[in-house]
Design a protein around this motif. Structure first.
Motif, short mmCIF file in Angstrom:
data_model
loop_
_atom_site.label_atom_id
_atom_site.label_comp_id
_atom_site.label_asym_id
_atom_site.label_seq_id
_atom_site.Cartn_x
_atom_site.Cartn_y
_atom_site.Cartn_z
N GLU A 179 4.94 2.42 2.05
CA GLU A 179 6.06 2.91 2.88
C GLU A 179 5.52 3.16 4.29
OE1 GLU A 179 9.24 3.29 2.23
OE2 GLU A 179 9.11 2.59 0.15
N THR A 180 5.86 2.27 5.21
CA THR A 180 5.44 2.42 6.61
C THR A 180 6.61 2.01 7.51
OG1 THR A 180 4.63 0.15 6.90
CG2 THR A 180 3.08 1.76 5.96
N GLN A 211 8.92 -11.60 8.14
CA GLN A 211 9.01 -10.55 7.12
C GLN A 211 9.48 -9.21 7.70
OE1 GLN A 211 5.86 -10.07 4.28
NE2 GLN A 211 5.37 -12.25 4.20
N GLY A 212 9.86 -9.20 8.96
CA GLY A 212 10.40 -7.99 9.54
C GLY A 212 9.38 -7.01 10.09
N TYR A 213 8.14 -7.45 10.27
CA TYR A 213 7.12 -6.62 10.87
C TYR A 213 7.15 -6.77 12.40
CZ TYR A 213 4.99 -5.80 6.29
OH TYR A 213 4.77 -5.41 4.99
N THR A 214 6.79 -5.71 13.11
CA THR A 214 6.63 -5.74 14.55
C THR A 214 5.15 -5.82 14.87
OG1 THR A 214 8.63 -4.44 14.91
CG2 THR A 214 7.03 -4.52 16.71
N LEU A 215 4.74 -6.85 15.59
CA LEU A 215 3.33 -7.06 15.89
C LEU A 215 2.99 -6.53 17.28
CD1 LEU A 215 0.57 -8.32 15.14
CD2 LEU A 215 1.39 -10.45 16.18
N VAL A 240 1.86 2.34 15.94
CA VAL A 240 1.28 1.48 14.90
C VAL A 240 0.90 2.30 13.67
CG1 VAL A 240 -0.79 0.14 14.32
CG2 VAL A 240 0.48 -0.36 16.42
N GLU A 241 1.38 1.86 12.50
CA GLU A 241 0.99 2.50 11.24
C GLU A 241 0.16 1.59 10.35
OE1 GLU A 241 4.59 5.78 10.71
OE2 GLU A 241 4.42 4.13 9.27
N ILE A 242 0.16 0.29 10.66
CA ILE A 242 -0.66 -0.68 9.94
C ILE A 242 -1.59 -1.33 10.94
CG2 ILE A 242 -0.68 -2.80 8.57
CD1 ILE A 242 2.19 -2.14 7.70
N LEU A 243 -2.86 -1.37 10.63
CA LEU A 243 -3.84 -1.97 11.54
C LEU A 243 -4.54 -3.12 10.84
CD1 LEU A 243 -5.28 -1.69 14.33
CD2 LEU A 243 -7.02 -0.34 13.14
N LYS A 267 -1.82 4.43 8.78
CA LYS A 267 -1.67 4.68 7.35
C LYS A 267 -2.33 3.60 6.49
CE LYS A 267 2.74 7.18 7.74
NZ LYS A 267 4.17 7.21 7.31
N VAL A 268 -2.40 2.38 7.03
CA VAL A 268 -2.98 1.24 6.32
C VAL A 268 -3.90 0.51 7.26
CG1 VAL A 268 -2.52 -0.87 5.01
CG2 VAL A 268 -0.86 1.01 4.97
N VAL A 269 -5.12 0.22 6.82
CA VAL A 269 -6.09 -0.52 7.64
C VAL A 269 -6.65 -1.65 6.78
CG1 VAL A 269 -8.27 -0.42 8.90
CG2 VAL A 269 -6.69 1.52 9.00
#
Length: 424
Positions: A179-180, A211-215, A240-243, A267-269
């Protein structure tokens, strides 16, 4: 350009042979020898040295197994491995590849460990018409990074590993379990891997968008940078929550320390290259908890060596018992590299003839400790794909443990845990 780089080794050898016939000089040693020479280029020093930690163990295994010689078509051949250190430099890799071909007169040249090693070695082999076998580079940076044409391929070079489509699927498979806010920061260096992973055509950007991610991509950084403040500021500003990224271990260590100092807490690396090694995770202490990466191989993989008969678990256990070090993913890929090389030599009509070895490599259909290797099935000529899953590191008793948390593309490789958020 010198004669060494403009003439192929075959042309060079033919000229020497003709001169020898005219002047009663002996033929080159390559034509007379009953010793098969295998060259191996590997980054034993420099920022990629962690990839080479298992080299000595694997080479000793094969030297021991082949001490009595290799039987090919009723004849016994000695097998000699000649190792050269690329020093983690593309230029050095090309230079030592030339040394192996012209000075050592190897019959087969091998290389592993990122495009910085495999690409220059393969380029020299193709130019000089020497059979070449490589792995441990995603196939697109290896093939397209050398300006490969899918309609033609290469004549002398063969490569097996997974591709960008696999690592993108694996990484997003990990992220889709969390969940991010789906805002992804990318740390991609200005090198063959970074440029391929960040490619708007074959890399992460189009898949993440779909897939709906923002880069959030602050641009390519220079390898071995000592200041990531600009990237960290951009990631923080964008929420940014995913790296993600694909960086050498020293660069990640520098970045991750500065991220802590500057209050950046994703939150996710999930990183390629740097986070594939227990040594790196262990050096990060508690900051290694929850980091994730792609997994090319593990002791739990359901494959065995066609050369030694060892299962994945047995190979890992033998390595740990012999060295006192934890298993690493390159261990099995170094092992499989020489498995496939020996298999091709055994099937060659004449292991002294480069074209015979090349033809045997092209016909490879082999079960290795990293899975099936078949150069006749694509996705482009002379490339074979190996399976890829996703893993997450946890610190247990002060030691890093890698759990398989994503296996959507290869369910035969069992999951061992679910994904957890860092700090969650």
């Amino acid at each position: 350009m010198t004669t060494r780089t403009t003439l192929s080794r075959r042309q060079f050898g033919a000229g020497v042979a003709a001169l020898g016939a005219a002047s009663t000089l002996p033929m080159p040693a390559l034509a007379q020898s009953k010793t098969i020479k295998i060259g191996f280029v590997t980054p034993q020093t420099g920022p990629l040295a962690v990839f080479a930690e298992s080299d000595a163990f694997v080479l000793e295994q094969f030297r021991t197994q082949l001490a009595g010689g290799l039987q090919i078509n009723g004849e016994t051949y000695n097998v000699e491995f000649i190792v050269k250190d690329s020093q983690s430099s593309s230029n050095r890799a090309a230079t030592v590849a030339q040394e192996l071909m012209f000075d050592d007169e190897v019959h087969l040249i091998t290389a592993t460990s990122t495009p910085d090693t495999t690409n220059p070695v393969a380029d020299q082999a193709e130019l000089n018409e020497v059979p070449c076998l490589t792995n441990d580079t995603p196939w697109q940076p290896h093939f397209f990074g050398r300006q490969g044409d899918p309609a033609k391929g290469f004549d002398w070079t063969f490569h097996f590993f997974w591709g960008l489509e696999d690592v993108i699927s694996t990484f997003t498979g990990i992220w889709n379990q969390t969940e991010t806010n789906k805002v992804v920061g990318a740390l991609w260096p200005n090198d063959p891997d970074g440029n391929a992973w960040g490619s708007p055509d074959v890399g992460f950007p189009p898949v993440l968008e779909a897939q709906g991610y923002t880069l959030v991509d602050p641009g390519r950084y220079q390898v071995m940078s000592d200041d990531f403040s600009a990237q960290i500021s951009a990631f923080k500003a964008a929420g940014v929550e995913i790296l993600t990224g694909v960086v050498p271990p020293p660069d990640f260590a520098t970045f991750w320390l500065q991220a802590a100092q500057q209050g950046f807490e994703p939150k996710v690396v999930t990183f390629g290259k740097a986070l594939e090694f227990p040594q790196v995770i262990g050096s990060l202490g508690d900051r290694g908890e929850g980091l994730s990466t792609e997994v090319w191989w593990s002791p739990g993989h359901p494959y065995s060596s066609g050369f030694t008969g060892q299962s994945s678990a047995e190979l890992a256990a033998a390595y740990e018992a012999a060295t006192g070090n934890p298993w690493t993913m390159p261990l099995a890929f170094k092992h499989s590299l020489f498995e496939v090389a020996i298999d091709a030599l055994k099937r060659s009509a004449d292991p002294m003839d480069p074209a015979s070895i090349r033809d045997a490599l092209r016909a490879t259909d082999y079960q290795s400790v990293v899975g099936p290797v078949n150069f006749m099935t694509g996705p482009v000529p002379n490339i074979s794909k190996t399976p890829l899953v996703g893993g997450q590191w946890h610190i247990e008793g002060g030691k890093p443990v890698l759990e398989i948390v994503e296996n959507g593309d290869h369910p035969a490789i069992a999951k061992t845990a679910d994904v957890t958020l860092i700090g969650g």
